[in-house]
Design a protein around this motif. Sequence first.
Motif, PDB file in Angstrom:
ATOM      1  N   PRO A  48      -6.980 -13.567 -11.527  1.00 43.15           N
ATOM      2  CA  PRO A  48      -6.452 -13.680 -12.895  1.00 43.15           C
ATOM      3  C   PRO A  48      -6.556 -12.371 -13.673  1.00 43.15           C
ATOM      4  O   PRO A  48      -5.793 -12.145 -14.594  1.00 43.15           O
ATOM      5  N   THR A  49      -7.468 -11.514 -13.281  1.00 47.36           N
ATOM      6  CA  THR A  49      -7.615 -10.229 -13.968  1.00 47.36           C
ATOM      7  C   THR A  49      -6.567  -9.220 -13.529  1.00 47.36           C
ATOM      8  O   THR A  49      -6.424  -8.177 -14.159  1.00 47.36           O
ATOM      9  N   ASP A  50      -5.843  -9.518 -12.429  1.00 45.19           N
ATOM     10  CA  ASP A  50      -4.727  -8.660 -12.026  1.00 45.19           C
ATOM     11  C   ASP A  50      -3.645  -8.824 -13.085  1.00 45.19           C
ATOM     12  O   ASP A  50      -3.029  -9.875 -13.203  1.00 45.19           O
ATOM     13  N   GLU A  75      -2.365  -2.900  -7.767  1.00 45.49           N
ATOM     14  CA  GLU A  75      -2.850  -4.270  -7.583  1.00 45.49           C
ATOM     15  C   GLU A  75      -2.476  -4.783  -6.193  1.00 45.49           C
ATOM     16  O   GLU A  75      -3.276  -5.466  -5.537  1.00 45.49           O
ATOM     17  N   ALA A  76      -1.268  -4.462  -5.743  1.00 44.56           N
ATOM     18  CA  ALA A  76      -0.826  -4.908  -4.419  1.00 44.56           C
ATOM     19  C   ALA A  76      -1.623  -4.236  -3.309  1.00 44.56           C
ATOM     20  O   ALA A  76      -1.879  -4.844  -2.266  1.00 44.56           O
ATOM     21  N   THR A  77      -2.040  -2.998  -3.539  1.00 48.02           N
ATOM     22  CA  THR A  77      -2.878  -2.314  -2.553  1.00 48.02           C
ATOM     23  C   THR A  77      -4.216  -3.030  -2.418  1.00 48.02           C
ATOM     24  O   THR A  77      -4.702  -3.255  -1.301  1.00 48.02           O
ATOM     25  N   ALA A  78      -4.797  -3.422  -3.536  1.00 49.39           N
ATOM     26  CA  ALA A  78      -6.055  -4.185  -3.506  1.00 49.39           C
ATOM     27  C   ALA A  78      -5.838  -5.561  -2.886  1.00 49.39           C
ATOM     28  O   ALA A  78      -6.684  -6.055  -2.130  1.00 49.39           O
ATOM     29  N   LEU A  79      -4.704  -6.178  -3.181  1.00 47.09           N
ATOM     30  CA  LEU A  79      -4.372  -7.486  -2.616  1.00 47.09           C
ATOM     31  C   LEU A  79      -4.257  -7.399  -1.096  1.00 47.09           C
ATOM     32  O   LEU A  79      -4.751  -8.265  -0.380  1.00 47.09           O
TER      33      LEU A  79
END
Length: 115
Positions: A48-50, A75-79
Amino acid sequence: MGIELALHDGRPDGRRPNEGRRPAPAVLHLSTDHGPALAEALAEHARPTDHRLGRIDPYGDTHLNEQEAAAAFEEATALLARCRTDRQRAAVRDLRNLLANCAATPGSWLTFLGD
């Protein structure tokens, strides 16, 4: 349930081509190969913080402009690092590619097409 991706050359506004003064934006790329896996990855791993990926609506359409796409790339890299299956990783790699293309194309928008 799945989430497909469409990269547009302008802002998609939901109007039919003849309803407004300007033509509907063209679809530069449509990604339909990873819909269920992308929906699964976002549901399981997007936090949710993304700021951007955390607000993707799995049942409706969500739009990101080129600046938002550039920020969502991080964010997608972390995902991607949190994905557990090959299907999820392939879906998120496809997402990252489209986010990068959107960020590099002035005036473009990326649409997440939920079921």
